[in-house]
Design an enzyme around this catalytic site. Structure first.
Site, PDB file in Angstrom:
ATOM      1  N   LYS A 126       0.839  -1.209   0.000  1.00  0.00           N
ATOM      2  CA  LYS A 126       0.000   0.000   0.000  1.00  0.00           C
ATOM      3  C   LYS A 126       0.871   1.256   0.000  1.00  0.00           C
ATOM      4  O   LYS A 126       0.657   2.174  -0.794  1.00  0.00           O
ATOM      5  CB  LYS A 126      -0.889   0.004   1.256  1.00  0.00           C
ATOM      6  CG  LYS A 126      -1.551   1.353   1.544  1.00  0.00           C
ATOM      7  CD  LYS A 126      -2.478   1.286   2.732  1.00  0.00           C
ATOM      8  CE  LYS A 126      -1.866   1.662   4.049  1.00  0.00           C
ATOM      9  NZ  LYS A 126      -1.494   3.079   4.184  1.00  0.00           N
ATOM     10  N   ASN A 127       1.860   1.254   0.885  1.00  0.00           N
ATOM     11  CA  ASN A 127       2.635   2.496   1.041  1.00  0.00           C
ATOM     12  C   ASN A 127       3.610   2.740  -0.110  1.00  0.00           C
ATOM     13  O   ASN A 127       4.152   3.844  -0.237  1.00  0.00           O
ATOM     14  CB  ASN A 127       3.382   2.492   2.378  1.00  0.00           C
ATOM     15  CG  ASN A 127       2.415   2.676   3.544  1.00  0.00           C
ATOM     16  OD1 ASN A 127       1.219   2.894   3.338  1.00  0.00           O
ATOM     17  ND2 ASN A 127       2.928   2.586   4.758  1.00  0.00           N
ATOM     18  N   CYS A 133      -5.756  12.839  12.487  1.00  0.00           N
ATOM     19  CA  CYS A 133      -6.361  11.541  12.213  1.00  0.00           C
ATOM     20  C   CYS A 133      -6.294  10.719  13.486  1.00  0.00           C
ATOM     21  O   CYS A 133      -5.847  11.199  14.516  1.00  0.00           O
ATOM     22  CB  CYS A 133      -5.673  10.856  11.044  1.00  0.00           C
ATOM     23  SG  CYS A 133      -4.098  10.147  11.472  1.00  0.00           S
ATOM     24  N   ARG A 176      -0.534  14.573  12.893  1.00  0.00           N
ATOM     25  CA  ARG A 176       0.043  14.427  11.549  1.00  0.00           C
ATOM     26  C   ARG A 176       0.138  15.749  10.793  1.00  0.00           C
ATOM     27  O   ARG A 176      -0.551  15.961   9.783  1.00  0.00           O
ATOM     28  CB  ARG A 176      -0.723  13.374  10.759  1.00  0.00           C
ATOM     29  CG  ARG A 176      -0.680  12.044  11.470  1.00  0.00           C
ATOM     30  CD  ARG A 176      -1.256  10.928  10.669  1.00  0.00           C
ATOM     31  NE  ARG A 176      -0.297  10.320   9.756  1.00  0.00           N
ATOM     32  CZ  ARG A 176      -0.511   9.152   9.156  1.00  0.00           C
ATOM     33  NH1 ARG A 176      -1.610   8.483   9.362  1.00  0.00           N
ATOM     34  NH2 ARG A 176       0.389   8.660   8.341  1.00  0.00           N
ATOM     35  N   ASP A 219       3.995   0.761  12.166  1.00  0.00           N
ATOM     36  CA  ASP A 219       2.836   0.091  11.564  1.00  0.00           C
ATOM     37  C   ASP A 219       2.699  -1.370  12.000  1.00  0.00           C
ATOM     38  O   ASP A 219       1.723  -2.026  11.650  1.00  0.00           O
ATOM     39  CB  ASP A 219       2.925   0.156  10.027  1.00  0.00           C
ATOM     40  CG  ASP A 219       2.579   1.542   9.500  1.00  0.00           C
ATOM     41  OD1 ASP A 219       2.185   2.404  10.302  1.00  0.00           O
ATOM     42  OD2 ASP A 219       2.716   1.761   8.283  1.00  0.00           O
ATOM     43  N   ARG A 254      -8.931  -0.751   4.484  1.00  0.00           N
ATOM     44  CA  ARG A 254      -8.130   0.310   3.846  1.00  0.00           C
ATOM     45  C   ARG A 254      -6.786  -0.254   3.373  1.00  0.00           C
ATOM     46  O   ARG A 254      -6.198   0.243   2.417  1.00  0.00           O
ATOM     47  CB  ARG A 254      -7.833   1.425   4.857  1.00  0.00           C
ATOM     48  CG  ARG A 254      -8.931   2.443   5.038  1.00  0.00           C
ATOM     49  CD  ARG A 254      -8.430   3.572   5.921  1.00  0.00           C
ATOM     50  NE  ARG A 254      -7.052   3.897   5.568  1.00  0.00           N
ATOM     51  CZ  ARG A 254      -6.099   4.248   6.427  1.00  0.00           C
ATOM     52  NH1 ARG A 254      -6.368   4.373   7.706  1.00  0.00           N
ATOM     53  NH2 ARG A 254      -4.890   4.513   6.021  1.00  0.00           N
TER      54      ARG A 254
HETATM   55  C1  UD1 Z   1       3.937   6.935   6.316  1.00  0.00           C
HETATM   56  C2  UD1 Z   1       3.110   5.695   6.104  1.00  0.00           C
HETATM   57  C3  UD1 Z   1       2.511   5.211   7.412  1.00  0.00           C
HETATM   58  C4  UD1 Z   1       3.608   5.019   8.446  1.00  0.00           C
HETATM   59  C5  UD1 Z   1       4.475   6.274   8.552  1.00  0.00           C
HETATM   60  C6  UD1 Z   1       5.677   6.081   9.463  1.00  0.00           C
HETATM   61  C7  UD1 Z   1       2.259   5.959   3.856  1.00  0.00           C
HETATM   62  C8  UD1 Z   1       1.079   6.145   2.972  1.00  0.00           C
HETATM   63  N1  UD1 Z   1       2.041   5.994   5.172  1.00  0.00           N
HETATM   64  O1  UD1 Z   1       3.055   7.938   6.808  1.00  0.00           O
HETATM   65  O2  UD1 Z   1       1.861   3.968   7.181  1.00  0.00           O
HETATM   66  O3  UD1 Z   1       3.023   4.769   9.710  1.00  0.00           O
HETATM   67  O4  UD1 Z   1       4.965   6.649   7.257  1.00  0.00           O
HETATM   68  O5  UD1 Z   1       6.441   5.019   9.057  1.00  0.00           O
HETATM   69  O6  UD1 Z   1       3.358   5.732   3.392  1.00  0.00           O
HETATM   70  N2  UD1 Z   1       5.576  14.780  10.670  1.00  0.00           N
HETATM   71  C9  UD1 Z   1       5.671  16.124  10.946  1.00  0.00           C
HETATM   72  N3  UD1 Z   1       5.580  17.013   9.888  1.00  0.00           N
HETATM   73  C10 UD1 Z   1       5.394  16.607   8.599  1.00  0.00           C
HETATM   74  C11 UD1 Z   1       5.308  15.224   8.337  1.00  0.00           C
HETATM   75  C12 UD1 Z   1       5.408  14.325   9.392  1.00  0.00           C
HETATM   76  O7  UD1 Z   1       5.829  16.523  12.078  1.00  0.00           O
HETATM   77  O8  UD1 Z   1       5.318  17.459   7.694  1.00  0.00           O
HETATM   78  C13 UD1 Z   1       5.634  13.795  11.781  1.00  0.00           C
HETATM   79  C14 UD1 Z   1       4.317  13.028  11.929  1.00  0.00           C
HETATM   80  O9  UD1 Z   1       3.382  13.752  12.693  1.00  0.00           O
HETATM   81  C15 UD1 Z   1       4.762  11.768  12.612  1.00  0.00           C
HETATM   82  C16 UD1 Z   1       6.166  11.546  12.029  1.00  0.00           C
HETATM   83  O10 UD1 Z   1       6.568  12.796  11.472  1.00  0.00           O
HETATM   84  O11 UD1 Z   1       4.860  11.963  14.000  1.00  0.00           O
HETATM   85  C17 UD1 Z   1       6.219  10.473  10.966  1.00  0.00           C
HETATM   86  O12 UD1 Z   1       5.374  10.809   9.912  1.00  0.00           O
HETATM   87  P1  UD1 Z   1       5.687  10.432   8.398  1.00  0.00           P
HETATM   88  O13 UD1 Z   1       6.966   9.676   8.302  1.00  0.00           O
HETATM   89  O14 UD1 Z   1       5.529  11.644   7.575  1.00  0.00           O
HETATM   90  O15 UD1 Z   1       4.487   9.438   8.087  1.00  0.00           O
HETATM   91  P2  UD1 Z   1       3.549   9.463   6.821  1.00  0.00           P
HETATM   92  O16 UD1 Z   1       4.324   9.731   5.604  1.00  0.00           O
HETATM   93  O17 UD1 Z   1       2.336  10.288   7.102  1.00  0.00           O
END
Ligand code: UD1
Length: 427
Positions: free
Chosen positions: A22-23, A116, A121, A305, A397
């Site tokens: 998925k990711n 969420c 996030r 995850d 999902r």
């Molecule tokens: C992706 C994965 C999700 C997984 C996560 C961490 C997908 C579709 N989803 O989510 O399944 O759980 O990686 O391995 O690939 N953060 C900030 N600012 C930002 C972006 C992130 O502070 O602009 C923080 C988030 O709140 C969180 C952490 O960084 O605490 C990790 O988030 P991130 O690595 O961005 O996860 P996703 O890409 O949303």
């Protein structure tokens, strides 16, 4: 709303072939906007998140066709840069589209994703990165408006190795002028898969899988045929399913090296793990033991995850285990649901202390999020009696036909649509 009825007591055994990731699929689907030619994707999982992503792409004018086991995505017909509010609300990853929509149309308009179930996030790192590439971004009224007549390569230092921000910046930079360097990039295998896809389309990206990713802008990409990598989180989920039911399961068509940290922990709990080139076999013949302390971390650390699924396993393992969730601030909602099934745990901020019990019992529980829901399904399989999981559509999902996979392994999950829930939802 979809409800699942999970019958406990089965010992899972047999071989399953794992679905596509998925990711990896979601950012690759976003990347198809960069290429104005048809792209043929193999091993794309047919799950709700992918369905929603395809509907968003179609609303932008992209043509999507299903051809036996392939998905043909043709963005040559795309004509709109405004992401639909209702659909984007269902899929947080629609934020990945900002970079590619901006690159394609020099403009992008998206609803703010908001919080969420697993935490706030924020998207500050995504927006900061796009600004570094010369995009103008305004945020108001719950909307993000980006303009980028001329995207220009830059050095982007991520304050945290965010997976989504790394991917979004790669997508925006693929056709930008000059070179972009992402420092402190996330190293997840799905980022390597995105790089493989971009390179297969003629873009120049190197370094994915390390903290430094370098993208040399290329004017135009071309169509390709591409096989999406196997899902490491689904691989881990079914292996934990074998462990929690005292079973013997082989997960085939996977990449064992992407679940290294999990395999290490499962062996430490007392499971017998055998790795092959593209398969893993797990046998668990006696009661497992707890693991002391595990902390979730960005790759190659233990994946957030898989934390909920491991939580279920540790709820039945001997002794006390401690799980620290470092990635998301609110990812223990499954703990209260597991307590309804007789599990013993205490949550203190980002730390869970789990005392293993001999047996869990069936109960009515709620899937608050995707992986938390999968954790409840695993606990239900190992419990005495029946477990009803409300809002199981959240599990759908990310898991392709989990009921059939479990049935093939000798377990039983029955899915039933809740019409009353549906009516409530549409009001
Ligand atoms: C992706 C994965 C999700 C997984 C996560 C961490 C997908 C579709 N989803 O989510 O399944 O759980 O990686 O391995 O690939 N953060 C900030 N600012 C930002 C972006 C992130 O502070 O602009 C923080 C988030 O709140 C969180 C952490 O960084 O605490 C990790 O988030 P991130 O690595 O961005 O996860 P996703 O890409 O949303």
């Amino acid at each position: 709303m979809s409800n699942w009825l999970v019958r406990g007591g089965a010992v899972l055994s047999g071989t399953v072939s794992v679905q596509g990731s998925k990711n990896a699929a979601l950012p690759i689907l976003a990347a198809t906007l960069l290429i104005e030619e048809p792209v043929r994707l193999l091993n794309c999982p047919m799950i709700l998140d992918v369905e929603n992503m395809l509907r968003i792409l179609e609303s932008l004018g992209v043509t999507v066709l299903r051809e036996s086991d392939a998905l043909i995505v043709d963005s040559s017909t795309a004509s709109r840069f405004v992401l639909p509010t209702a659909l984007s609300g269902e899929l947080r990853s629609s934020i990945f589209l900002l970079g590619s929509v901006l690159s394609r149309f020099h403009a992008a308009d998206a609803p703010y994703p908001g919080g969420c179930e697993i935490g706030n996030r924020p998207i500050d790192l995504h927006l900061e990165g796009l600004r570094r590439l010369n995009a103008d971004i305004e945020e108001h009224g719950g909307h993000i408006r980006c303009k980028g007549d001329r995207l220009v390569g830059a050095v982007v230092d991520l304050g945290y190795p965010s997976v989504g921000a790394t991917e979004n910046i790669m997508l925006a930079a693929a056709k930008a002028e000059g070179q972009t360097t992402i420092r402190n990039a996330a190293c997840e295998p799905e980022i390597v898969d995105l790089q493989r896809f971009l390179c297969a389309c003629g873009f120049r990206v190197a370094g994915a899988g390390t903290p430094t990713v370098v993208i040399d802008g290329v004017k135009k990409g071309h169509g390709t045929s591409f096989r999406i990598m196997p899902d490491r989180i689904v691989t881990g989920t079914y292996l934990i399913g074998a462990a929690i039911t005292g079973g013997d399961v082989t997960v085939a068509d996977t990449q064992p090296e992407t679940v290294d940290t999990l395999l290490y922990q499962l062996a430490a709990c007392g499971c017998t793990v055998t790795q092959h080139a593209d398969a893993v076999r797990l046998r668990a013949s006696r009661r497992l033991t707890g693991v002391g302390l595990i902390e979730t971390r960005p790759y190659p650390g233990f994946p957030t995850d898989l934390q909920p699924q491991l939580f279920s396993l540790l709820s039945l393992a001997g002794g006390t285990s401690v799980l620290v969730e470092n990635v998301f601030e609110n990812r223990f909602k499954h703990a209260q649901e597991l307590r309804k099934m007789g599990a013993k745990n205490r949550i203190l901020d980002r730390t869970a202390v789990i005392t293993g019990v001999e047996r869990l019992h069936g109960a009515v529980v709620t899937a608050h999020d995707l992986r938390g829901g999968a954790a409840l399904a695993l606990a239900g399989l190992a419990a005495n009696g029946e477990t009803q999981i409300l809002h199981a559509e959240r599990i759908e999902r990310g898991y392709e036909r989990m009921e059939s996979v479990i049935e093939a392994l000798g377990g039983s999950i029955t899915r039933k649509e809740d019409r009353i829930g549906e009516e409530e939802k549409t009001q």
